[in-house]
Design a protein around this motif. Structure first.
Motif, PDB file in Angstrom:
ATOM      1  N   GLU A 322       0.796  -1.202  -0.140  1.00  0.00           N
ATOM      2  CA  GLU A 322      -0.024   0.068   0.064  1.00  0.00           C
ATOM      3  C   GLU A 322       0.918   1.184  -0.097  1.00  0.00           C
ATOM      4  O   GLU A 322       2.055   1.271   0.669  1.00  0.00           O
ATOM      5  N   ASN A 323       0.292   2.275  -0.632  1.00  0.00           N
ATOM      6  CA  ASN A 323       1.092   3.307  -0.527  1.00  0.00           C
ATOM      7  C   ASN A 323       1.167   4.209   0.778  1.00  0.00           C
ATOM      8  O   ASN A 323       0.315   3.862   1.627  1.00  0.00           O
ATOM      9  N   MET A 324       2.359   4.745   0.976  1.00  0.00           N
ATOM     10  CA  MET A 324       2.536   5.389   2.615  1.00  0.00           C
ATOM     11  C   MET A 324       1.412   6.405   2.634  1.00  0.00           C
ATOM     12  O   MET A 324       1.421   7.170   3.964  1.00  0.00           O
ATOM     13  N   GLU A 325       1.065   7.326   1.798  1.00  0.00           N
ATOM     14  CA  GLU A 325      -0.051   8.083   1.461  1.00  0.00           C
ATOM     15  C   GLU A 325       0.486   9.576   2.386  1.00  0.00           C
ATOM     16  O   GLU A 325       1.740   9.680   2.690  1.00  0.00           O
ATOM     17  N   THR A 326      -0.117  10.342   2.563  1.00  0.00           N
ATOM     18  CA  THR A 326       0.099  11.799   2.921  1.00  0.00           C
ATOM     19  C   THR A 326       0.978  11.629   4.536  1.00  0.00           C
ATOM     20  O   THR A 326       1.687  12.501   4.718  1.00  0.00           O
ATOM     21  N   TYR A 327       0.355  10.660   5.304  1.00  0.00           N
ATOM     22  CA  TYR A 327       0.798  11.191   6.857  1.00  0.00           C
ATOM     23  C   TYR A 327       1.812   9.908   7.075  1.00  0.00           C
ATOM     24  O   TYR A 327       2.161   9.686   8.247  1.00  0.00           O
ATOM     25  N   GLY A 328       2.385   9.220   6.093  1.00  0.00           N
ATOM     26  CA  GLY A 328       3.266   8.054   6.440  1.00  0.00           C
ATOM     27  C   GLY A 328       4.584   8.649   6.988  1.00  0.00           C
ATOM     28  O   GLY A 328       4.899   8.051   8.249  1.00  0.00           O
ATOM     29  N   GLY A 329       5.090   9.524   6.571  1.00  0.00           N
ATOM     30  CA  GLY A 329       6.422  10.152   7.371  1.00  0.00           C
ATOM     31  C   GLY A 329       6.268  10.669   8.589  1.00  0.00           C
ATOM     32  O   GLY A 329       6.954  10.264   9.475  1.00  0.00           O
ATOM     33  N   GLY A 330       5.158  11.544   8.756  1.00  0.00           N
ATOM     34  CA  GLY A 330       4.742  11.994  10.260  1.00  0.00           C
ATOM     35  C   GLY A 330       4.517  10.964  10.982  1.00  0.00           C
ATOM     36  O   GLY A 330       4.429  11.011  12.145  1.00  0.00           O
ATOM     37  N   THR A 331       3.747   9.813  10.621  1.00  0.00           N
ATOM     38  CA  THR A 331       3.299   8.788  11.445  1.00  0.00           C
ATOM     39  C   THR A 331       4.610   7.939  12.085  1.00  0.00           C
ATOM     40  O   THR A 331       4.817   7.609  13.219  1.00  0.00           O
ATOM     41  N   TYR A 332       5.545   7.817  11.024  1.00  0.00           N
ATOM     42  CA  TYR A 332       6.924   7.320  11.448  1.00  0.00           C
ATOM     43  C   TYR A 332       7.626   8.011  12.394  1.00  0.00           C
ATOM     44  O   TYR A 332       7.919   7.434  13.368  1.00  0.00           O
ATOM     45  N   ASP A 333       7.515   9.310  12.242  1.00  0.00           N
ATOM     46  CA  ASP A 333       8.289  10.152  13.349  1.00  0.00           C
ATOM     47  C   ASP A 333       7.247  10.230  14.822  1.00  0.00           C
ATOM     48  O   ASP A 333       7.891  10.257  15.786  1.00  0.00           O
ATOM     49  N   ALA A 334       6.118  10.450  14.681  1.00  0.00           N
ATOM     50  CA  ALA A 334       5.260  10.284  15.974  1.00  0.00           C
ATOM     51  C   ALA A 334       5.506   8.789  16.685  1.00  0.00           C
ATOM     52  O   ALA A 334       5.678   9.015  17.834  1.00  0.00           O
ATOM     53  N   THR A 335       5.631   7.753  16.054  1.00  0.00           N
ATOM     54  CA  THR A 335       5.785   6.583  16.549  1.00  0.00           C
ATOM     55  C   THR A 335       7.302   6.700  17.328  1.00  0.00           C
ATOM     56  O   THR A 335       7.473   6.037  18.411  1.00  0.00           O
ATOM     57  N   TRP A 336       8.271   7.112  16.352  1.00  0.00           N
ATOM     58  CA  TRP A 336       9.522   7.184  16.960  1.00  0.00           C
ATOM     59  C   TRP A 336       9.830   8.167  18.136  1.00  0.00           C
ATOM     60  O   TRP A 336      10.631   8.053  19.250  1.00  0.00           O
ATOM     61  N   ALA A 337       8.955   9.327  18.236  1.00  0.00           N
ATOM     62  CA  ALA A 337       8.777  10.331  19.291  1.00  0.00           C
ATOM     63  C   ALA A 337       8.434   9.533  20.474  1.00  0.00           C
ATOM     64  O   ALA A 337       9.136   9.654  21.678  1.00  0.00           O
ATOM     65  N   LEU A 338       7.632   8.382  20.525  1.00  0.00           N
ATOM     66  CA  LEU A 338       7.068   7.650  21.543  1.00  0.00           C
ATOM     67  C   LEU A 338       8.155   6.707  22.103  1.00  0.00           C
ATOM     68  O   LEU A 338       8.421   6.475  23.485  1.00  0.00           O
ATOM     69  N   ILE A 339       8.787   6.161  21.029  1.00  0.00           N
ATOM     70  CA  ILE A 339       9.976   5.234  21.310  1.00  0.00           C
ATOM     71  C   ILE A 339      10.933   5.988  22.103  1.00  0.00           C
ATOM     72  O   ILE A 339      11.642   5.578  23.003  1.00  0.00           O
ATOM     73  N   GLU A 340      11.287   7.261  21.554  1.00  0.00           N
ATOM     74  CA  GLU A 340      12.242   8.041  22.489  1.00  0.00           C
ATOM     75  C   GLU A 340      11.813   8.454  23.624  1.00  0.00           C
ATOM     76  O   GLU A 340      12.717   8.454  24.795  1.00  0.00           O
ATOM     77  N   ALA A 341      10.731   8.665  23.970  1.00  0.00           N
ATOM     78  CA  ALA A 341      10.021   8.875  25.226  1.00  0.00           C
ATOM     79  C   ALA A 341      10.364   7.792  26.138  1.00  0.00           C
ATOM     80  O   ALA A 341      10.555   8.029  27.364  1.00  0.00           O
ATOM     81  N   VAL A 342      10.001   6.746  25.772  1.00  0.00           N
ATOM     82  CA  VAL A 342      10.186   5.257  26.309  1.00  0.00           C
ATOM     83  C   VAL A 342      11.817   5.161  26.979  1.00  0.00           C
ATOM     84  O   VAL A 342      12.150   4.867  27.727  1.00  0.00           O
TER      85      VAL A 342
END
Length: 411
Positions: A322-342
């Protein structure tokens, strides 16, 4: 909605095996001695978006990107002794379902934070429950300004609404103003017919556009509202044709935007149709036979043009059809932000996940800062992204083509 070399955060953790805590469950590490033969703590990241229905193309691209971030963190052992797991739930773009999903995440003791949702209206049903549970929420797509700054933001009375809400997408205030400025100053369009779908996102975006466009000297020659579930817009198209409009601006999402744009042009009003990030989907030109020349805006710079996104794009395309679509990069960064908070919470607790993991992860969010897929990732005092890069796009040969990017500051 975006440099990391090898996508690894720079914080150094104190080593040591993690123990069973109030948040996180302990499983035997079956990987031959990579963690010293000790146990791993499973930390769950919730994910919420529409995975079925009209907006599922956007939601699936988001889910895949969140999953890719989790896989990358596990593969690279970003947090020593922690195994991340993604729990995706489908909200069907319905606030009532989103509220039910919020309770499911809250009741799962392993969940330390949630990524999503797509729709601002869905987020409104989730914010207070998450806030009451001290459960961090990071949306890569919610742009409603009031979600972070309250209803008084238009009068300069900004107040953070929920301590648990963050986003990697910028606000409708920024996006609406950027779109108006682009249309008036770059495209040289002075008369606009304004339409919105009456939803939180669409109405807010249209209002922001209108304020700036008229301040610049532009004229709104007509205004209408549509039902986002409708697909027959001939009456509205006829109204547009009867005006001197040089363009249409639409606050809403691609399932209704596509037939609305096509029917307006078929009525004889051969003028560009413009919308925001909810319209700027790869599905829009597929659903619109008259899409050529239409305009859209989206948060961030085009991911495919960013050196920081090359590895993400390559890994995404290798793993998903499937296409990564409009929010793919921002979602990766949002998830990584939570990983960094952990990671920060663990490093500040002698290498172990704290008993009060949700509270400690939430406290760590204010310290999160890293170079992500979409650029520098950090959050201001309202939980808003500090990255206000915006991009204008135009449909060329049935594809979105970037025209202009700018780090835009609200007027």
């Amino acid at each position: 909605m975006r440099n990391r070399s090898a996508l690894i955060l720079t914080t150094v953790l104190t080593t040591g095996a993690l123990t069973l805590t109030a948040c996180g469950s302990r499983d035997k590490d079956k990987d031959s001695g990579d963690n010293g033969g000790g146990d791993k703590t499973t930390v769950t990241i919730g994910f919420d978006a529409p995975l079925t229905g009209d907006l599922s193309a956007l939601g699936i691209g988001m889910r895949n990107s969140a999953e890719l971030a989790v896989k990358t963190a596990n593969k690279e052992k970003t947090v020593d002794g922690v195994e991340f797991k993604l729990q995706p739930l489908d909200d069907q773009a319905q606030p009532s379902v989103g509220g039910q999903n919020a309770q499911k995440f809250i009741s799962n003791k392993d969940v330390v934070g949630v990524i999503g949702p797509l729709n601002s209206s869905v987020s409104q049903s989730m914010q207070k429950p998450f806030n009451d549970a001290n459960l961090t929420q990071i949306s890569p797509a919610n742009t409603g300004t009031e979600l972070t700054q309250g209803d008084g933001w238009k009068k300069g009375d900004k107040k953070r609404q929920f301590k648990t809400f963050f986003r990697t997408a910028t606000t409708d205030q920024v996006q609406g103003q950027f779109a108006a400025q682009y249309l008036y100053q770059k495209a040289k369009i002075k008369k606009v017919y304004l339409i919105d779908d009456q939803k939180t996102y669409g109405a807010g975006l249209a209002a922001s556009f209108k304020d700036t466009f008229t301040d610049l000297g532009g004229k709104i020659v007509g205004q209408d509202h549509v039902n986002p579930e409708d697909r027959d817009f001939k009456s509205v198209a006829s109204k547009v044709k009867g005006t001197s409009a040089e363009a249409v601006y639409y606050g809403g999402e691609y399932p209704a935007a596509a037939p609305l744009s096509q029917q307006i042009k078929e009525s004889g009003a051969d003028i560009p149709f413009m919308g925001g990030d909810g319209m700027k989907s790869d599905e829009f030109p597929k659903l619109n036979k008259k899409a050529e020349g239409d305009l859209g805006t989206s948060v961030g710079a085009p991911v495919e043009e960013l050196p920081s996104a090359k590895k993400y794009i390559a890994e995404y395309n290798k793993n998903y059809k499937e296409n990564m679509e409009t929010y793919g990069g921002g979602t990766y960064d949002a998830t990584w932000a939570l990983i960094e908070a952990v990671k920060l919470a663990v490093s500040e607790n002698d290498g172990e996940l704290p008993d009060d993991a949700r509270e400690k992860v939430l406290a760590s969010m204010s310290k999160v800062k890293f170079d992500g897929v979409t650029g520098s990732v950090s959050f201001d005092e309202y939980g808003d992204t500090t990255n206000t890069m915006m991009t204008a796009y135009e449909i060329k040969n049935n594809k979105w083509e970037s025209k202009f990017s700018e780090a835009y500051k609200p007027r």
